[in-house]
Design an enzyme around this catalytic site. Structure first.
Site, PDB file in Angstrom:
ATOM      1  N   SER A  50       0.864  -1.187   0.000  1.00  0.00           N
ATOM      2  CA  SER A  50       0.000   0.000   0.000  1.00  0.00           C
ATOM      3  C   SER A  50       0.893   1.226   0.000  1.00  0.00           C
ATOM      4  O   SER A  50       2.035   1.160   0.495  1.00  0.00           O
ATOM      5  CB  SER A  50      -0.866   0.015   1.257  1.00  0.00           C
ATOM      6  OG  SER A  50      -1.429   1.307   1.461  1.00  0.00           O
ATOM      7  N   TYR A  69      -0.875  -0.739  10.392  1.00  0.00           N
ATOM      8  CA  TYR A  69      -1.095  -1.091   8.973  1.00  0.00           C
ATOM      9  C   TYR A  69       0.094  -0.632   8.131  1.00  0.00           C
ATOM     10  O   TYR A  69       0.597  -1.391   7.291  1.00  0.00           O
ATOM     11  CB  TYR A  69      -2.393  -0.431   8.506  1.00  0.00           C
ATOM     12  CG  TYR A  69      -2.763  -0.701   7.055  1.00  0.00           C
ATOM     13  CD1 TYR A  69      -3.333  -1.911   6.667  1.00  0.00           C
ATOM     14  CD2 TYR A  69      -2.574   0.276   6.076  1.00  0.00           C
ATOM     15  CE1 TYR A  69      -3.691  -2.146   5.350  1.00  0.00           C
ATOM     16  CE2 TYR A  69      -2.932   0.057   4.755  1.00  0.00           C
ATOM     17  CZ  TYR A  69      -3.491  -1.162   4.399  1.00  0.00           C
ATOM     18  OH  TYR A  69      -3.848  -1.388   3.085  1.00  0.00           O
TER      19      TYR A  69
HETATM   20  P1  NDP Z   1     -11.534  -5.657   0.989  1.00  0.00           P
HETATM   21  O1  NDP Z   1     -11.740  -5.316   2.431  1.00  0.00           O
HETATM   22  O2  NDP Z   1     -12.479  -5.162  -0.019  1.00  0.00           O
HETATM   23  O3  NDP Z   1     -11.435  -7.285   0.853  1.00  0.00           O
HETATM   24  C1  NDP Z   1     -10.596  -7.960   1.731  1.00  0.00           C
HETATM   25  C2  NDP Z   1     -10.458  -9.395   1.293  1.00  0.00           C
HETATM   26  O4  NDP Z   1      -9.542 -10.067   2.175  1.00  0.00           O
HETATM   27  C3  NDP Z   1     -11.756 -10.178   1.370  1.00  0.00           C
HETATM   28  O5  NDP Z   1     -11.744 -11.144   0.352  1.00  0.00           O
HETATM   29  C4  NDP Z   1     -11.654 -10.862   2.734  1.00  0.00           C
HETATM   30  O6  NDP Z   1     -12.426 -12.060   2.843  1.00  0.00           O
HETATM   31  C5  NDP Z   1     -10.185 -11.189   2.767  1.00  0.00           C
HETATM   32  N1  NDP Z   1      -9.650 -11.389   4.117  1.00  0.00           N
HETATM   33  C6  NDP Z   1      -9.628 -10.517   5.166  1.00  0.00           C
HETATM   34  N2  NDP Z   1      -9.047 -11.096   6.230  1.00  0.00           N
HETATM   35  C7  NDP Z   1      -8.682 -12.346   5.844  1.00  0.00           C
HETATM   36  C8  NDP Z   1      -8.042 -13.440   6.496  1.00  0.00           C
HETATM   37  N3  NDP Z   1      -7.623 -13.354   7.783  1.00  0.00           N
HETATM   38  N4  NDP Z   1      -7.833 -14.588   5.799  1.00  0.00           N
HETATM   39  C9  NDP Z   1      -8.232 -14.700   4.512  1.00  0.00           C
HETATM   40  N5  NDP Z   1      -8.853 -13.698   3.843  1.00  0.00           N
HETATM   41  C10 NDP Z   1      -9.069 -12.540   4.513  1.00  0.00           C
HETATM   42  O7  NDP Z   1     -10.030  -5.193   0.647  1.00  0.00           O
HETATM   43  P2  NDP Z   1      -9.427  -4.580  -0.712  1.00  0.00           P
HETATM   44  O8  NDP Z   1      -9.838  -5.391  -1.862  1.00  0.00           O
HETATM   45  O9  NDP Z   1      -9.653  -3.132  -0.707  1.00  0.00           O
HETATM   46  O10 NDP Z   1      -7.862  -4.790  -0.407  1.00  0.00           O
HETATM   47  C11 NDP Z   1      -7.096  -5.853  -0.962  1.00  0.00           C
HETATM   48  C12 NDP Z   1      -5.634  -5.637  -0.604  1.00  0.00           C
HETATM   49  O11 NDP Z   1      -5.204  -4.374  -1.132  1.00  0.00           O
HETATM   50  C13 NDP Z   1      -5.368  -5.585   0.886  1.00  0.00           C
HETATM   51  O12 NDP Z   1      -4.136  -6.199   1.176  1.00  0.00           O
HETATM   52  C14 NDP Z   1      -5.290  -4.086   1.159  1.00  0.00           C
HETATM   53  O13 NDP Z   1      -4.546  -3.806   2.322  1.00  0.00           O
HETATM   54  C15 NDP Z   1      -4.648  -3.584  -0.100  1.00  0.00           C
HETATM   55  N6  NDP Z   1      -4.901  -2.167  -0.357  1.00  0.00           N
HETATM   56  C16 NDP Z   1      -6.183  -1.685  -0.519  1.00  0.00           C
HETATM   57  C17 NDP Z   1      -6.406  -0.330  -0.757  1.00  0.00           C
HETATM   58  C18 NDP Z   1      -7.765   0.265  -0.943  1.00  0.00           C
HETATM   59  O14 NDP Z   1      -7.884   1.497  -0.974  1.00  0.00           O
HETATM   60  N7  NDP Z   1      -8.823  -0.514  -1.092  1.00  0.00           N
HETATM   61  C19 NDP Z   1      -5.259   0.605  -0.814  1.00  0.00           C
HETATM   62  C20 NDP Z   1      -3.972  -0.006  -0.646  1.00  0.00           C
HETATM   63  C21 NDP Z   1      -3.808  -1.336  -0.419  1.00  0.00           C
HETATM   64  P3  NDP Z   1     -14.015 -12.030   3.303  1.00  0.00           P
HETATM   65  O15 NDP Z   1     -14.764 -11.525   2.103  1.00  0.00           O
HETATM   66  O16 NDP Z   1     -14.293 -13.457   3.647  1.00  0.00           O
HETATM   67  O17 NDP Z   1     -14.086 -11.090   4.466  1.00  0.00           O
END
Ligand code: NDP
Length: 254
Positions: free
Chosen positions: A148, A161
């Site tokens: 990120s 984070y």
């Molecule tokens: P979302 O919150 O939209 O989705 C998160 C995903 O991760 C879901 O599929 C969730 O599963 C899964 N998840 C969460 N915890 C666990 C766990 N312990 N084990 C397995 N799966 C897990 O996140 P984003 O799509 O926005 O983010 C994706 C990545 O990009 C992350 O690493 C985030 O930090 C990074 N990112 C995002 C940004 C943004 O602005 N959106 C900016 C910068 C980085 P479930 O559906 O079952 O809860």
């Protein structure tokens, strides 16, 4: 994109953690469109996972669901072996699962720190370690980890984070050297992306961040998926250990 690259991942197996929603879902669909079979990991949201599975099926690709906590060593090991049984050896890994929480330092607890580090950092380490030996033995593997821009700038309301995402970059850089030449591993560092996590910062902050973004808008999950797939593909064949920022110009490297 040229017709030549449209089926970049024909016959390949991709494991995408956090594939049920947001960026992970977009990555799954993009990889499926390019011919990959998808091992889709998530933790609890079965409905969202099944929706993504249907989107993958609509692309004509195979998909199996693997609910598991990426922060749990046994669960990750079991998941990777089950994915291999179901679909075949994992050729591509996208370590994408993550959690984010805004918390001022006065409210921080060690439990908060541990949970954020566990999912974002242990949850990157564990899947990478579970697939890398097979990739090295087969002589080919490609990995992308989601960091990120929080790793690259101060985040006074998201200290844990930012630390976890910074560690992901350092982890991938060292793995790139350790696992070469068989494996390429890179990071993508997105800015604000239109997902549940991105929107969780609230409408007011979203607006402020958009104003601070040269491209003057929030990013789309598909734009991150495109970059992830580029890094996984042969088109990035000379790139490893790198972090690519996609933030509409809000943060620029070097
Ligand atoms: P979302 O919150 O939209 O989705 C998160 C995903 O991760 C879901 O599929 C969730 O599963 C899964 N998840 C969460 N915890 C666990 C766990 N312990 N084990 C397995 N799966 C897990 O996140 P984003 O799509 O926005 O983010 C994706 C990545 O990009 C992350 O690493 C985030 O930090 C990074 N990112 C995002 C940004 C943004 O602005 N959106 C900016 C910068 C980085 P479930 O559906 O079952 O809860």
């Amino acid at each position: 994109m040229s017709a030549m690259s449209e089926r970049d991942f024909e016959g390949r197996v991709a494991l995408v953690t956090g594939g049920s929603r947001g960026i992970g879902r977009a990555v799954c669909v993009r990889l499926a469109r390019a011919g990959a079979a998808i091992a889709l990991n998530y933790i609890t949201n079965h409905e969202a996972a099944r929706e993504t599975q249907a989107l993958i099926a609509a692309e004509g690709a195979r998909c199996a669901l693997f609910p598991a906590d990426v922060a749990n060593p046994e669960a990750v090991e079991t998941m990777v072996r089950a994915a291999e049984q179901a679909l075949g050896p994992v050729d591509l890994l996208v370590a994408n699962a993550g959690i984010f929480e805004i918390l001022p330092h006065e409210a921080m607890t060690f439990a908060h720190w541990r949970r954020i580090m566990a999912v974002n950092l242990d949850g990157t380490y564990l899947p990478v370690m579970a697939v890398k030996d097979g990739m090295i033995q087969r002589g080919d593997g490609r990995i992308v980890c989601l960091s990120s821009i929080a790793a690259l700038r101060a985040r006074d309301q998201a200290i844990a984070y930012a630390a976890a995402k910074g560690a992901v970059i350092a982890f991938a850089r060292s793995c790139a050297e350790a696992f070469a030449p068989q494996i390429r591993i890179n990071c993508v560092a997105p800015g604000l992306i239109d997902t549940e996590m991105g929107r969780a910062v609230g409408d007011k902050l979203v607006q402020t961040l958009i104003e601070a973004t040269p491209l003057q808008r929030i990013g789309r999950p598909g734009e991150i998926a495109e970059l992830v797939c580029f890094l996984l593909s042969d088109r990035a064949s000379y790139t490893t250990g790198q972090t690519i920022v996609a933030s509409g110009g809000r943060v620029t490297l070097p």
